[in-house]
Each structure stands twice: as structure tokens, then as C-alpha cells.
Design a protein around this motif. Sequence first.
Motif, PDB file in Angstrom:
ATOM      1  N   ALA A   1       1.635  -9.432   1.402  1.00 25.02           N
ATOM      2  CA  ALA A   1       2.608  -8.015   1.704  1.00 25.02           C
ATOM      3  C   ALA A   1       1.174  -6.931   1.377  1.00 25.02           C
ATOM      4  CB  ALA A   1       3.410  -7.416   0.106  1.00 25.02           C
ATOM      5  N   ASP A   2       1.324  -6.030   2.022  1.00 23.77           N
ATOM      6  CA  ASP A   2       0.641  -4.671   1.978  1.00 23.77           C
ATOM      7  C   ASP A   2       1.960  -3.284   1.886  1.00 23.77           C
ATOM      8  OD1 ASP A   2       2.498  -3.386   3.793  1.00 23.77           O
ATOM      9  OD2 ASP A   2       1.669  -4.610   5.716  1.00 23.77           O
ATOM     10  N   PRO A   3       0.461  -2.337   1.165  1.00 26.56           N
ATOM     11  CA  PRO A   3       1.371  -1.360   0.461  1.00 26.56           C
ATOM     12  C   PRO A   3       2.682  -0.775   0.897  1.00 26.56           C
ATOM     13  CG  PRO A   3      -1.608  -1.223   0.752  1.00 26.56           C
ATOM     14  CD  PRO A   3      -0.605  -2.324   1.316  1.00 26.56           C
ATOM     15  N   ALA A   4       2.669  -0.491   2.046  1.00 29.11           N
ATOM     16  CA  ALA A   4       4.119  -0.026   2.810  1.00 29.11           C
ATOM     17  C   ALA A   4       5.361  -0.925   2.278  1.00 29.11           C
ATOM     18  CB  ALA A   4       4.409   0.274   3.793  1.00 29.11           C
ATOM     19  N   SER A   5       5.536  -2.379   2.945  1.00 25.04           N
ATOM     20  CA  SER A   5       5.858  -3.399   2.274  1.00 25.04           C
ATOM     21  C   SER A   5       6.363  -3.054   0.738  1.00 25.04           C
ATOM     22  CB  SER A   5       5.787  -4.160   2.903  1.00 25.04           C
ATOM     23  OG  SER A   5       4.987  -4.571   4.119  1.00 25.04           O
ATOM     24  N   VAL A   6       5.631  -3.113  -0.196  1.00 22.59           N
ATOM     25  CA  VAL A   6       6.143  -2.722  -1.422  1.00 22.59           C
ATOM     26  C   VAL A   6       6.673  -1.665  -1.846  1.00 22.59           C
ATOM     27  CG1 VAL A   6       5.062  -2.246  -3.973  1.00 22.59           C
ATOM     28  CG2 VAL A   6       3.859  -3.973  -2.602  1.00 22.59           C
TER      29      VAL A   6
END
Length: 295
Positions: free
Chosen positions: A87-92
Motif C-alpha cells: 500500500a501507499d500512503p494515499a491508499s491507507v
Amino acid sequence: MDDLTLIRDFAGDAPPADRATLAAARERLLTEAAHPRRTRRLVPWIGGTAVTAAAAVAAVVSLLPTAPAPTPPGVGAPPVAGAPADADPASVLVLAAAYERTQPDVVPRPDQFLHLHNGAYRAWLSIDGTHDGLIDTGDGHPVPAPGCRDGAAVVHKGNTAIGTEPCEPRPAYDPDMPTTGEAMVAHLNAEVFNDPGNPNSVGKDVLSLFESTYLRPPARAALFEAAATLPGLTLADSPPVDGHPAVAIGWSTDSGHNGQLLFDAASNEYLGFRTGNTEVSRSTQTIVDAVGETP
């Protein structure tokens, strides 16, 4: 009938977002943008020393996201799966928003209080801003948080009332907070940011909404969706927070200050914030009937 009622009545049940849906939502959040309005007003800041560390949020919140369709909040809504390993930050943050939209929607009464708890810090803040609250930083000397009634608030010296002063109510709850990412970014730019060119100021403004005001689940979700549009986000492992495995979404500023929002690695629930390498306690908010009442 307000927007939240319409959502509850007509949106129907929705399953948790799958990975493909989240990826598409993230693309919309990051690409469908417009320029913000320029008139800004600072939200009141309470218990700010701990939160200055959130200084990290960059001032470029000029992106207006198109948020994914909200899932109606309520007891018994399906859990939201944790973020995938890549995952990347925006997805989290999008997953954190989805988690919030599964939570019960508690509407506080005007005469109630928002109870805040983080480590030794506790506060009881008036929901409508007219009732007398209390702030306890853990130093053994709680201080009154006077309500504003009929345009006047009591002035204290220590715990002794010595007079009154003119005031305007500062409610801990705003029933009109936006409930979509796009509307939230417009609200932040128009009503919240005092100095959008100053990352320290922007950080305090954003984190004050998380830590010093009561946001119902759709509004909290919208704030996470808005945060997902910020550039420069980082994703890192975090030590557990009160036994919860956690991940950290962080920002950095030119001055070298760092701030992180912490999320449960399995459920994506917001757990609190970290300042540099300091220890962190879980941040909790509850609605109570009286000052001094705890969950």
C-alpha cells in the motif's frame, strides 16, 4: 432533511471497497482537482503543545478530491480490510476513510461534552460552547474551560473566578462539517487554514480537527479523503500503539520537524499521532454527559 439523512435513507448497503476500487478512488482523489477559495479563518486550538508536531502537512491542499461514494455508517456494518503489503500512503488514508464510514453515527446533544484522552491529557469540551468544561494536562492543576453565555465568559485566576470577558461560543462540534473529500478540502481552504504557506500552521490546523473537535464518522472520513490528496506523504512502520500494530503516515517540513498520523495496521482505525521519536498514547474521543465523566 440533511445530506447525512439522505445518505442513510437511500444509499443502501455497500460492501467494503476492494483493492481495485480503492486504486480507482485514489486516482480520482489525486487527479480531479480545482483551485481553492482564498478566504481563510483559523479554527480554535486547544491543548496545542503536543500537536505542533503535526507541522508536517504541506500547504498545497489546493487539490479538490472526488471522494468515493460513502458507505452509510451504522452498527453492524462490515469491517474494512487492512491495507495490502504494498500500500501507499494515499491508499491507507482512503482505507481509513472507508473504516470511518462503517462506524456508528452518534449525534451529540448541545448540553454534552467531548471527552478527549491522550496519555496524561484529558479534556472535557462543551459541545455547543456554552457550558463550562475542564482541561487537565496531567500536571495536577486542571484549568477551567469556561463556556460563553450571553456574550460573556468567566475569567479565572488559577481556579478562582475573578470576572468576565466578552466572548463568542467555541463549540467542540460543528454539525455542518463536510462529508465528502471534495467539500472538505474546499472547507479547509475557505474556513480553516490561517497561513497556507506555512507547513507548521497547516499541520496544527488539520490535526486540531482530529484531536480537538468532534467529527461524526462521515466528516472524519471526508478529512482522511482530503488528507489523501496531500503531496509528500510517507508510509512507515510504527511501534504498536497500546497493543495495536500500527502504520504511520508522515510529513516533513523544511525545518526538519516531523509528524505522523498512526493507524491500526489491520482495521485502518485512527489511533493517534506521533511527534518525532516520542512515545505515543492512543487518542480517544467520547461523548459524555458531565465534566469529569469517563468511559
